[in-house]
Design a protein around this motif. Structure first.
Motif, PDB file in Angstrom:
ATOM      1  N   ASN A  19       2.715   1.835  -3.321  1.00  0.00           N
ATOM      2  CA  ASN A  19       1.817   2.315  -4.363  1.00  0.00           C
ATOM      3  C   ASN A  19       1.240   3.701  -4.049  1.00  0.00           C
ATOM      4  O   ASN A  19       0.412   4.201  -4.787  1.00  0.00           O
ATOM      5  CB  ASN A  19       0.670   1.319  -4.587  1.00  0.00           C
ATOM      6  CG  ASN A  19       1.083   0.161  -5.453  1.00  0.00           C
ATOM      7  OD1 ASN A  19       0.936   0.215  -6.662  1.00  0.00           O
ATOM      8  ND2 ASN A  19       1.623  -0.880  -4.845  1.00  0.00           N
ATOM      9  N   TRP A  20       1.672   4.290  -2.929  1.00  0.00           N
ATOM     10  CA  TRP A  20       1.164   5.596  -2.493  1.00  0.00           C
ATOM     11  C   TRP A  20      -0.365   5.599  -2.479  1.00  0.00           C
ATOM     12  O   TRP A  20      -1.007   6.560  -2.892  1.00  0.00           O
ATOM     13  CB  TRP A  20       1.685   6.715  -3.409  1.00  0.00           C
ATOM     14  CG  TRP A  20       3.145   6.955  -3.252  1.00  0.00           C
ATOM     15  CD1 TRP A  20       4.138   6.257  -3.843  1.00  0.00           C
ATOM     16  CD2 TRP A  20       3.770   7.939  -2.422  1.00  0.00           C
ATOM     17  NE1 TRP A  20       5.355   6.749  -3.443  1.00  0.00           N
ATOM     18  CE2 TRP A  20       5.163   7.797  -2.578  1.00  0.00           C
ATOM     19  CE3 TRP A  20       3.279   8.929  -1.578  1.00  0.00           C
ATOM     20  CZ2 TRP A  20       6.068   8.602  -1.917  1.00  0.00           C
ATOM     21  CZ3 TRP A  20       4.200   9.733  -0.930  1.00  0.00           C
ATOM     22  CH2 TRP A  20       5.579   9.557  -1.096  1.00  0.00           C
ATOM     23  N   GLU A  21      -0.947   4.515  -2.004  1.00  0.00           N
ATOM     24  CA  GLU A  21      -2.408   4.382  -1.987  1.00  0.00           C
ATOM     25  C   GLU A  21      -2.942   4.798  -0.622  1.00  0.00           C
ATOM     26  O   GLU A  21      -2.646   4.143   0.376  1.00  0.00           O
ATOM     27  CB  GLU A  21      -2.791   2.937  -2.317  1.00  0.00           C
ATOM     28  CG  GLU A  21      -4.265   2.682  -2.391  1.00  0.00           C
ATOM     29  CD  GLU A  21      -4.972   3.599  -3.370  1.00  0.00           C
ATOM     30  OE1 GLU A  21      -6.038   4.112  -2.997  1.00  0.00           O
ATOM     31  OE2 GLU A  21      -4.460   3.811  -4.490  1.00  0.00           O
ATOM     32  N   GLN A  72       0.837  -1.199   0.000  1.00  0.00           N
ATOM     33  CA  GLN A  72       0.000   0.000   0.000  1.00  0.00           C
ATOM     34  C   GLN A  72       0.877   1.256   0.000  1.00  0.00           C
ATOM     35  O   GLN A  72       0.634   2.195  -0.755  1.00  0.00           O
ATOM     36  CB  GLN A  72      -0.934   0.005   1.207  1.00  0.00           C
ATOM     37  CG  GLN A  72      -1.864   1.204   1.252  1.00  0.00           C
ATOM     38  CD  GLN A  72      -2.863   1.113   2.400  1.00  0.00           C
ATOM     39  OE1 GLN A  72      -3.097   0.038   2.949  1.00  0.00           O
ATOM     40  NE2 GLN A  72      -3.445   2.226   2.749  1.00  0.00           N
ATOM     41  N   ASN A 109     -10.535  -1.410  -1.336  1.00  0.00           N
ATOM     42  CA  ASN A 109     -10.620  -0.635  -2.570  1.00  0.00           C
ATOM     43  C   ASN A 109     -10.182  -1.477  -3.758  1.00  0.00           C
ATOM     44  O   ASN A 109      -8.997  -1.658  -3.998  1.00  0.00           O
ATOM     45  CB  ASN A 109      -9.757   0.624  -2.455  1.00  0.00           C
ATOM     46  CG  ASN A 109      -9.873   1.514  -3.660  1.00  0.00           C
ATOM     47  OD1 ASN A 109     -10.616   1.235  -4.590  1.00  0.00           O
ATOM     48  ND2 ASN A 109      -9.130   2.599  -3.645  1.00  0.00           N
ATOM     49  N   VAL A 150      -8.289   0.098  -7.665  1.00  0.00           N
ATOM     50  CA  VAL A 150      -6.888   0.377  -7.945  1.00  0.00           C
ATOM     51  C   VAL A 150      -6.185  -0.904  -8.365  1.00  0.00           C
ATOM     52  O   VAL A 150      -6.285  -1.933  -7.705  1.00  0.00           O
ATOM     53  CB  VAL A 150      -6.200   0.964  -6.688  1.00  0.00           C
ATOM     54  CG1 VAL A 150      -4.722   1.173  -6.929  1.00  0.00           C
ATOM     55  CG2 VAL A 150      -6.872   2.248  -6.267  1.00  0.00           C
ATOM     56  N   THR A 206      -6.025   4.703   0.474  1.00  0.00           N
ATOM     57  CA  THR A 206      -7.155   3.910   0.956  1.00  0.00           C
ATOM     58  C   THR A 206      -6.728   2.463   1.191  1.00  0.00           C
ATOM     59  O   THR A 206      -5.716   2.005   0.663  1.00  0.00           O
ATOM     60  CB  THR A 206      -8.326   3.936  -0.051  1.00  0.00           C
ATOM     61  OG1 THR A 206      -7.867   3.386  -1.288  1.00  0.00           O
ATOM     62  CG2 THR A 206      -8.833   5.352  -0.256  1.00  0.00           C
ATOM     63  N   ASN A 207      -7.505   1.763   1.971  1.00  0.00           N
ATOM     64  CA  ASN A 207      -7.229   0.370   2.299  1.00  0.00           C
ATOM     65  C   ASN A 207      -7.284  -0.477   1.031  1.00  0.00           C
ATOM     66  O   ASN A 207      -8.327  -0.581   0.388  1.00  0.00           O
ATOM     67  CB  ASN A 207      -8.257  -0.115   3.329  1.00  0.00           C
ATOM     68  CG  ASN A 207      -7.959  -1.498   3.844  1.00  0.00           C
ATOM     69  OD1 ASN A 207      -7.309  -2.300   3.199  1.00  0.00           O
ATOM     70  ND2 ASN A 207      -8.453  -1.780   5.032  1.00  0.00           N
ATOM     71  N   ILE A 208      -6.177  -1.098   0.666  1.00  0.00           N
ATOM     72  CA  ILE A 208      -6.116  -1.870  -0.567  1.00  0.00           C
ATOM     73  C   ILE A 208      -6.924  -3.169  -0.511  1.00  0.00           C
ATOM     74  O   ILE A 208      -7.223  -3.749  -1.547  1.00  0.00           O
ATOM     75  CB  ILE A 208      -4.658  -2.164  -0.983  1.00  0.00           C
ATOM     76  CG1 ILE A 208      -3.934  -2.977   0.081  1.00  0.00           C
ATOM     77  CG2 ILE A 208      -3.924  -0.877  -1.304  1.00  0.00           C
ATOM     78  CD1 ILE A 208      -2.544  -3.443  -0.319  1.00  0.00           C
ATOM     79  N   ASN A 231      -4.731  -8.406  -6.451  1.00  0.00           N
ATOM     80  CA  ASN A 231      -5.153  -7.880  -7.752  1.00  0.00           C
ATOM     81  C   ASN A 231      -6.096  -8.847  -8.459  1.00  0.00           C
ATOM     82  O   ASN A 231      -7.105  -8.435  -9.039  1.00  0.00           O
ATOM     83  CB  ASN A 231      -3.939  -7.601  -8.648  1.00  0.00           C
ATOM     84  CG  ASN A 231      -3.320  -6.250  -8.413  1.00  0.00           C
ATOM     85  OD1 ASN A 231      -3.950  -5.338  -7.884  1.00  0.00           O
ATOM     86  ND2 ASN A 231      -2.071  -6.105  -8.813  1.00  0.00           N
ATOM     87  N   LEU A 282      -2.799  -2.517  -8.432  1.00  0.00           N
ATOM     88  CA  LEU A 282      -1.554  -2.285  -7.707  1.00  0.00           C
ATOM     89  C   LEU A 282      -0.345  -2.753  -8.500  1.00  0.00           C
ATOM     90  O   LEU A 282      -0.383  -3.776  -9.177  1.00  0.00           O
ATOM     91  CB  LEU A 282      -1.589  -3.030  -6.371  1.00  0.00           C
ATOM     92  CG  LEU A 282      -2.703  -2.634  -5.425  1.00  0.00           C
ATOM     93  CD1 LEU A 282      -2.854  -3.670  -4.325  1.00  0.00           C
ATOM     94  CD2 LEU A 282      -2.437  -1.260  -4.843  1.00  0.00           C
TER      95      LEU A 282
END
Length: 131
Positions: A85-87, A82, A94, A97, A89-91, A111, A99
């Motif tokens: 990936n500079w994300e 996370q 979410n 996105v 929100t909780n991967i 993914n 990744l």
């Protein structure tokens, strides 16, 4: 995709071979469409890719539910993914996105799960962050 899995072209060759063997086994003509033997209401024969995906996603679910070292290390790897990936929100929640996973197997499986519309929830997955 994953280094420890069968690649897509090999999966296609294997499914062709075992579909042919299966049709012979159930004594139907080999010209019957594969969709007939793969239909869930008939024989529900699954491809190797489908079986690999089910197995990998199921394994991720078990690791996420593990309260010991395995679960903790899985959450650490996902948190690292996370952050890489500079994300914000909780991967796990979410699925919008895609990744960049590099060599992160849990991320690759995540993914794939998200491509099927699978999100995760639970006491260790709260709000917008991984705990």
């Amino acid at each position: 995709m994953w280094s420890d899995c069968i690649n897509p072209s090999a999966c296609k060759r294997l499914i062709a071979k075992y579909s042919q063997v299966f049709k012979n086994l159930i004594q139907v003509t080999r010209t019957i469409p594969n969709s007939a033997i793969r239909h869930p209401g008939i024989y529900n024969l699954k491809s190797i890719s489908e079986l690999q995906n089910e197995s990998q996603i199921n394994g991720l679910i078990h690791r996420l539910n593990d309260t010991g070292v395995v679960g903790t290390s899985t959450f650490i790897r996902l948190k690292d993914l996370q952050l890489l990936n500079w994300e914000p929100t909780n991967i796990l929640i979410n699925n919008k996105v895609k990744l960049n996973t590099n060599d992160n197997l849990s991320g690759q499986i995540l993914n794939t799960a998200h491509s099927f519309g699978i999100n995760f929830q639970g006491p260790r997955i709260k709000g917008g962050r991984l705990n």
